[in-house]
Each structure stands twice: as C-alpha cells, then as structure tokens.
Design a protein around this motif. Structure first.
Motif, PDB file in Angstrom:
ATOM      1  N   CYS A  37       0.860  -1.173   0.000  1.00 12.69           N
ATOM      2  CA  CYS A  37       0.000   0.000   0.000  1.00 12.69           C
ATOM      3  C   CYS A  37       0.896   1.222   0.000  1.00 12.69           C
ATOM      4  O   CYS A  37       1.841   1.311   0.783  1.00 12.69           O
ATOM      5  CB  CYS A  37      -0.909   0.005   1.234  1.00 12.69           C
ATOM      6  N   GLN A  38       0.604   2.160  -0.884  1.00  8.90           N
ATOM      7  CA  GLN A  38       1.472   3.330  -1.032  1.00  8.90           C
ATOM      8  C   GLN A  38       1.055   4.466  -0.098  1.00  8.90           C
ATOM      9  O   GLN A  38       1.597   5.556  -0.152  1.00  8.90           O
ATOM     10  CB  GLN A  38       1.471   3.806  -2.489  1.00  8.90           C
ATOM     11  N   CYS A  58      -1.412   6.543   0.021  1.00 12.14           N
ATOM     12  CA  CYS A  58      -1.667   7.732  -0.792  1.00 12.14           C
ATOM     13  C   CYS A  58      -2.289   8.850   0.057  1.00 12.14           C
ATOM     14  O   CYS A  58      -3.182   8.583   0.861  1.00 12.14           O
ATOM     15  CB  CYS A  58      -2.658   7.403  -1.910  1.00 12.14           C
ATOM     16  N   ALA A  72      -6.062   9.166  -1.363  1.00 11.18           N
ATOM     17  CA  ALA A  72      -6.246   7.728  -1.563  1.00 11.18           C
ATOM     18  C   ALA A  72      -7.564   7.394  -2.255  1.00 11.18           C
ATOM     19  O   ALA A  72      -8.628   7.688  -1.719  1.00 11.18           O
ATOM     20  CB  ALA A  72      -6.176   7.021  -0.218  1.00 11.18           C
ATOM     21  N   PRO A  73      -7.504   6.775  -3.444  1.00 10.86           N
ATOM     22  CA  PRO A  73      -8.732   6.398  -4.126  1.00 10.86           C
ATOM     23  C   PRO A  73      -9.581   5.412  -3.307  1.00 10.86           C
ATOM     24  O   PRO A  73     -10.810   5.462  -3.344  1.00 10.86           O
ATOM     25  CB  PRO A  73      -8.243   5.710  -5.409  1.00 10.86           C
ATOM     26  N   CYS A  74      -8.914   4.537  -2.547  1.00 11.61           N
ATOM     27  CA  CYS A  74      -9.668   3.555  -1.752  1.00 11.61           C
ATOM     28  C   CYS A  74     -10.533   4.256  -0.714  1.00 11.61           C
ATOM     29  O   CYS A  74     -11.658   3.843  -0.447  1.00 11.61           O
ATOM     30  CB  CYS A  74      -8.710   2.575  -1.079  1.00 11.61           C
ATOM     31  N   VAL A  92      -2.944   4.772   5.851  1.00 15.76           N
ATOM     32  CA  VAL A  92      -4.259   4.367   5.354  1.00 15.76           C
ATOM     33  C   VAL A  92      -4.596   2.991   5.924  1.00 15.76           C
ATOM     34  O   VAL A  92      -3.796   2.060   5.828  1.00 15.76           O
ATOM     35  CB  VAL A  92      -4.277   4.342   3.811  1.00 15.76           C
ATOM     36  N   CYS A 102      -7.933   0.759  -6.099  1.00 16.69           N
ATOM     37  CA  CYS A 102      -6.499   0.916  -5.794  1.00 16.69           C
ATOM     38  C   CYS A 102      -5.651   0.710  -7.041  1.00 16.69           C
ATOM     39  O   CYS A 102      -5.721  -0.336  -7.674  1.00 16.69           O
ATOM     40  CB  CYS A 102      -6.065  -0.082  -4.725  1.00 16.69           C
ATOM     41  N   PRO A 103      -4.850   1.689  -7.403  1.00 17.60           N
ATOM     42  CA  PRO A 103      -4.046   1.584  -8.623  1.00 17.60           C
ATOM     43  C   PRO A 103      -2.831   0.669  -8.471  1.00 17.60           C
ATOM     44  O   PRO A 103      -2.130   0.424  -9.436  1.00 17.60           O
ATOM     45  CB  PRO A 103      -3.562   3.022  -8.856  1.00 17.60           C
ATOM     46  N   TYR A 104      -2.564   0.204  -7.249  1.00 15.82           N
ATOM     47  CA  TYR A 104      -1.350  -0.578  -7.014  1.00 15.82           C
ATOM     48  C   TYR A 104      -1.652  -2.019  -6.643  1.00 15.82           C
ATOM     49  O   TYR A 104      -0.755  -2.735  -6.224  1.00 15.82           O
ATOM     50  CB  TYR A 104      -0.517   0.097  -5.919  1.00 15.82           C
ATOM     51  N   ARG A 137      -4.411  -4.206  -2.157  1.00  8.98           N
ATOM     52  CA  ARG A 137      -5.330  -4.733  -1.151  1.00  8.98           C
ATOM     53  C   ARG A 137      -5.683  -6.198  -1.370  1.00  8.98           C
ATOM     54  O   ARG A 137      -5.725  -6.662  -2.510  1.00  8.98           O
ATOM     55  CB  ARG A 137      -6.609  -3.896  -1.148  1.00  8.98           C
TER      56      ARG A 137
HETATM   57  S1  SF4 Z   1      -5.314   3.404  -3.052  1.00  8.59           S
HETATM   58 FE1  SF4 Z   1      -4.126   1.525  -2.692  1.00  8.59          FE
HETATM   59  S2  SF4 Z   1      -2.038   2.244  -2.401  1.00  8.59           S
HETATM   60 FE2  SF4 Z   1      -3.375   4.050  -2.171  1.00  8.59          FE
HETATM   61  S3  SF4 Z   1      -3.799   4.173   0.035  1.00  8.59           S
HETATM   62 FE3  SF4 Z   1      -5.448   2.945  -0.859  1.00  8.59          FE
HETATM   63  S4  SF4 Z   1      -4.773   0.804  -0.687  1.00  8.59           S
HETATM   64 FE4  SF4 Z   1      -2.988   2.097  -0.359  1.00  8.59          FE
END
Ligand code: SF4
Ligand code: SF4
Lengths: 244, 367
Positions: A107-108, A110, A113-115, A132, A149-151, A154
């Motif tokens: 998890c970055q 962010c 954060a999109p999540c 986060v 989540c772009p990465y 999760r």
């Molecule tokens: S979008 Fe993904 S990388 Fe960014 S805070 Fe949420 S879980 Fe972490």
C-alpha cells in the motif's frame, strides 16, 4: 481535517467496542488491546512514509515479504490467487532496453487515496499521520476499494481465519492491506517489520514532514519517484532508481 | 421454477458466507465477478424498464398508458433482484445495517445506495398514482421525478466504474451516459420478457408492433453508443492497449463482444425484428428479448471482468512480474456458486413481478 477527526472518532469508538467484547472468531478480539490507543496522539505534524532504493533491492530476495507475513500473521491458505499479500516483490523489465528493476510494492499510503474516496461506509480511512487503514468493524466486504487501488495493494480475506495475532486483527469477508506496521509506530518503534528485515538496506522508514529526518534528507539529496505518478496521488511510499 | 432458483441462490450465498469467497472464482485479481455483472445488468435494466411509464406520463403518449403499471412493477422488481445479488455477494452481508447507516459522501457507491432505495420508494408511489384513480392527479409530477431519478441512478451506476482512475478500461466520462442509453434496450427487453410470460396472447396483439419497433430503435441506440465507447477509448483516450485486448486479444473477450454482444445480442434481434419474424408473436418476442438480455450480460461481462483482467502498469514501458500476478492477464472462471447467485437475482425479479401481476391489477386489460 474534520473528516479525519470523524474517522478517528469512529476508529476509537470501534476500538472501545472491541473492549466490550465483539469478536471475529471465538476468542479473538477484533481490536487488540493496544489498538485502543491507536489514533491517540496521532497528528498531521507527522507523515509517515517509506523510501525504497531499487538499486539496492536484490533480485530473488524477499526478506521484507517474509518479515511482513510473520509480523502480521499472514500465511498461504488457498493458494496465491486468494491469499492475502500485503507486500510483494515485483520485478520490472524495460520493454525496449531490457533494463531490470526490483522492488517491494505495498500500500502506497496515498495522501489522495482512491480507496478512501470510494469506500461506501468510510471503513477505509486515512489517519492524520498519513497511514491508510481499514476499520474491520465497518468494512462490508464490497471490494470497491480493491477496484479503485491503482497498485493492487489490497487483499480480501477469502476464508475463515483462526490464527490471528492480537495486534493485527483480520476477519473473513473484509479487506486489508499494509498498515505500515501501525502497531509498531504507535508503540514508538519508529520503524516497520519490512524495513528492519531488509538485509541490503534498501528500505527506509521515517517522517516525510520532518525536514531533518533521515528519510527527508535522503529524498532531498537524491530525489524520489512515485509509482504511477501520472495519477498524482501523493504517495507516502517513495522509490529511488526508477525512471522519471 | 423461480422459487427453486431463489432457494438455490440463497443456499449458494449462505455457503459463500460460511466458507468465504475462496470457493468462488473471484480472487484478489478479479474482485468483482458474475454477481456484479448480473447485479449491474439488473439495476440498469430496472431504470430502463421504467421508460414505458415515462413515455406515457412524462411525454404524454396515451398509447403506453395501459402499459405503465407493468413497467413500474418490472422496474422495481428488477432493482430488488439486482440489489439482492450485490448484497449477498458482500464479504459481510450481515452488515447491511452498517451499509445503511455509515455513509461516506465522497463515495459514489454510498450515493448509489441512496439512489437505489429512493428509486424503490418513488416507484411504489408512482405505482400507487396509477392504481388509485384518486391519486391520478399526482401521476405526472411523480412520473417526472421518477424519470429524473432514474436518469441519475443509471448515470450513478455507470460512474461506479467511471471514477476508477486506476483502471484504463474505465476511466472515462462516457461510461455514465453509455449506461443510460444501454439501459433503454436492456430494460425494454426485460419488460417484454415479463409481458410475454404473463399477458394473454390476444392483448399482446394490440401492442406488439409498436413495442417491437421501440425495441429495435433502442437496440440501435445502444449499439451505436457501445461502438462510440470502444472507439473513443481506442482513438481519443489513452486506452488503446486495453481496447486491443478486449476487442482483438487472444482471450475470451473478443468472442464475447463480437460474437455474443454484437451478433447475438444486436444484429440477430434486429434482423428478427426487421423481418417481423413469426409476426412478432409472443414466442418470438420472448426469443428476441432473451437474446438482447444475453447480449447485454455478455457485454457487461467483457467490460467488468475484462477490465479487471487487464494488468495495471506500475511503471510505463516496463513489464512486471511478481507472486501477486502483476503484469499478467488475470484468468477467471466463475464457480457454480456465483452462477447460482446470479440466476437467483433474475429469478427473484421474475418471481416478484409474477406475484405482483397476479395479486394487483397490473396488466393492460384485454379488449
Ligand atoms: S489506493 Fe491503494 S495504495 Fe493508495 S492508500 Fe489505498 S490501498 Fe494504499
Ligand atoms: S471492502 Fe470494506 S474497506 Fe473496501 S470499500 Fe468496501 S467497505 Fe470499504
């Protein structure tokens, strides 16, 4: 700020509810005892983050992954497709010149954060210090955060769990991801399991807001990059040695 | 039959809830599967099914007035079917109360929960204005509200995907309007399916030509919008790679889009409608509607599953590999559980519609 306070209150409320004895599986407290203090004393004066030097990250080494699994009680249950992986080793190869990069991805954390944006119940939340997290009490398991989540950071808990660790509550049917070892941070360890475990010194933990912290100095002198930086999410996990 | 399917679906849901989702085909790569395809289809069809009533009371076409009640009933029951599937697929369906009480207003999903519940409420009031002649005077204003609500609802449903910046297949603004246009054909097809099942053949004679024509028009609109969507994604927005994958790749998705959606779900129904196959009898309309529905499901499947299967790049220009399926096209094979759950959604809609039709005066009277 209001929103963060709101989240914090919710989190605290949830944590105290755990004290009253809500359990995920018989005998296991949803929130560990020390989680009741999580969030207390958390302020936006700090922004916790990681810096990863891809030049030092060795191919084939997964010490950070092992350490995370051990620290948070993760293990393989039904195979890689459904197992929770909070951190993974990724190897990247340039399509044109064959240049190879190695790095752990988690998890970055962010800032935008999109999540957190998409979560219908607010179970995905960002602490004031930038970490986060998922509130296991209010996550309904819709997996919209995983779509967002772009990465691919999760994981969804696909099965019953019986052997959780008290400081890392998990539950079937909810979503989870790297917590930046929040339990360690809150007890003042000032590091994470992965950073401690890296034998090559490729990972660094610290306060991105403090210009005198080692991590900030390192970023200042050598610069840093974000993964998928076009998305402009202001990630708390930064990388060195990757193309601009 | 519907009842059996509903019971089977409940059993499947119970099993998924008890064992955990590992028994399904969904995993950490393909997080939304068949239940979501079915649920989204039922939800957008629900909004589309309301069109007949809107044409009558908002746009004042008398011809459709006797058809309005059924239109509202089908809309409500489709939505209930769709929502049940989404709910039962949750990791924690027991936390419905939390979903209804904890709202994150920056989440489009939370807004949709409000839109869906509101739609059911408005639908019921709308139905009341049609059933009770004393409430007749409210029909137009309620109809207008319902119409606007339904537009927002469909756009909101499209935005569930539209807002996902992470995924190349989705991150564009035309997803919401596309869902609105697609809902016209899908909704009418569901409506006609119910109508053909429950309406006596002789009443059907009165409506069949107009409704068939309307379906043809809606199919053409939907097809044009889908073409525009894929075209725009391909040429204007930075999504060539994923469109290449969906439309021309080696996986199942091109088959679904070209063979399933285009040919079976659009061209064939249009031909059948165009040639008044079997004089637009109930049987042939049943067939045509089923084709449109199947085509719609297949198209959503390609968009929703295919959009997730296509890997997300961590760094532009680099291929990635990992233990977490980075850089590989994710595979998905739905298990019997999620298929049962999906079928249950259709069955529930149909059962509720059939039940309401039997109990209330819903169907147009035969002349
Ligand atoms: S979008 Fe993904 S990388 Fe960014 S805070 Fe949420 S879980 Fe972490
Ligand atoms: S799975 Fe849980 S944390 Fe993720 S969006 Fe849904 S409710 Fe929020």
């Amino acid at each position: 700020m209001n929103k963060i306070d709101q989240y914090r209150r919710k989190f605290l409320g949830a944590a105290s509810a755990a004290f009253v004895g809500i359990t995920i599986a018989p005998g296991i407290l949803l929130q560990a005892g020390n989680a009741a203090t999580a969030g207390q004393g958390v302020s936006d004066a700090q922004r916790w983050g990681l810096l990863i030097d891809t030049n030092r990250c060795e191919p084939g080494c997964d010490a950070c992954v092992q350490a995370c699994n051990k620290e948070n009680g993760l293990r393989s249950i039904h195979g890689p497709k459904t197992d929770a992986q909070w951190i993974r080793k990724v190897s990247l190869k340039n399509r044109k010149n064959g240049h190879v990069l190695n790095m752990p991805v988690m998890c970055q954390h962010c800032a935008k954060a999109p999540c957190v944006d998409v979560c219908p119940t607010g179970a995905s939340f960002k602490r004031a210090d930038g970490i986060v997290l998922v509130d296991k009490h209010t996550c309904i398991g819709c997996r919209y955060c995983m779509m967002a989540c772009p990465y691919k950071a999760r994981s969804f808990v696909h099965e019953k769990l019986t052997d959780q660790l008290p400081h890392a509550p998990r539950g079937k049917g909810t979503v989870e991801s790297c917590t930046l070892c929040v339990h360690k941070i809150d007890r003042g360890d000032n590091t994470t399991a992965c950073v401690q475990a890296c034998p090559h010194g490729a990972m660094m933990f610290g306060d991105l807001n403090d210009p005198d912290s080692a991590i900030s100095k390192q970023i200042k002198s050598l610069g840093s990059q974000q993964l998928r930086k076009k998305l402009d999410l202001d990630t708390g996990v930064r990388y060195q040695g990757i193309p601009v | 039959m519907s009842l059996i399917l509903i019971i089977v679906a409940l059993f499947a849901a119970l099993n998924m809830e008890h064992e955990g989702h590992y028994i399904t085909g969904m995993d950490n790569q393909i997080v939304w599967g068949v239940p979501h395809v079915v649920a989204i289809f039922l939800i957008i069809s629900a909004s589309g099914a309301l069109n007949i009533a809107s044409i009558a009371s908002v746009f004042g076409r008398q011809f459709y007035t006797p058809l309005s009640r059924l239109s509202t009933v089908v809309a409500i029951t489709l939505l209930i079917g769709g929502l049940s599937v989404i709910l039962l697929d949750l990791g924690r369906p027991d936390r419905l109360l939390i979903a209804m009480t904890y709202f994150n207003f920056s989440s489009i999903f939370a807004w949709n929960i409000i839109l869906y519940t509101g739609f059911i409420g408005i639908g019921i009031i709308y139905l009341w204005t049609m059933l009770d002649w004393q409430a007749d005077k409210y029909r137009k204003p309620v109809g207008i509200i319902a119409f606007c609500w339904r537009l927002i609802l469909t756009a909101g449903t499209g935005s569930i995907f539209g807002v996902l910046v992470a995924r190349e297949a989705y991150d564009i603004v035309i997803m919401a309007p596309m869902f609105i246009v697609l809902s016209l054909g899908y909704g009418l097809a569901c409506y006609l399916l119910v109508m053909c099942l429950f309406l006596p053949e002789q009443s059907w004679q009165v409506f069949k030509h107009r409704l068939s024509r309307l379906l043809a028009v809606f199919i053409v609109c939907g097809l044009a919008t889908s073409l525009f969507y894929h075209g725009a994604n391909y040429w204007w927005f930075d999504a060539q790679a994923v469109e290449d994958f969906l439309l021309f790749g080696d996986d199942i998705y091109p088959w679904l889009i070209w063979g399933g959606y285009l040919i079976l779900g659009n061209i064939l129904p249009l031909l059948l409608l165009g040639f008044h196959f079997n004089q637009n009898s109930q049987a042939s309309t049943l067939l045509i509607s089923s084709l449109v529905i199947a085509g719609g499901l297949v198209h959503l499947y390609a968009l929703i599953i295919g959009g997730q299967a296509y890997p997300m790049p961590l760094i532009e220009g680099y291929d990635s590999t990992s233990s977490f399926f980075d850089g590989v096209i994710a595979s998905y094979s739905p298990s019997q559980w999620e298929i049962m759950l999906g079928l249950g959604g259709f069955a529930l809609s149909l059962f509720l519609a059939g039940f309401t039709v039997r109990v209330f005066r819903i169907l147009p009277e035969s002349k």
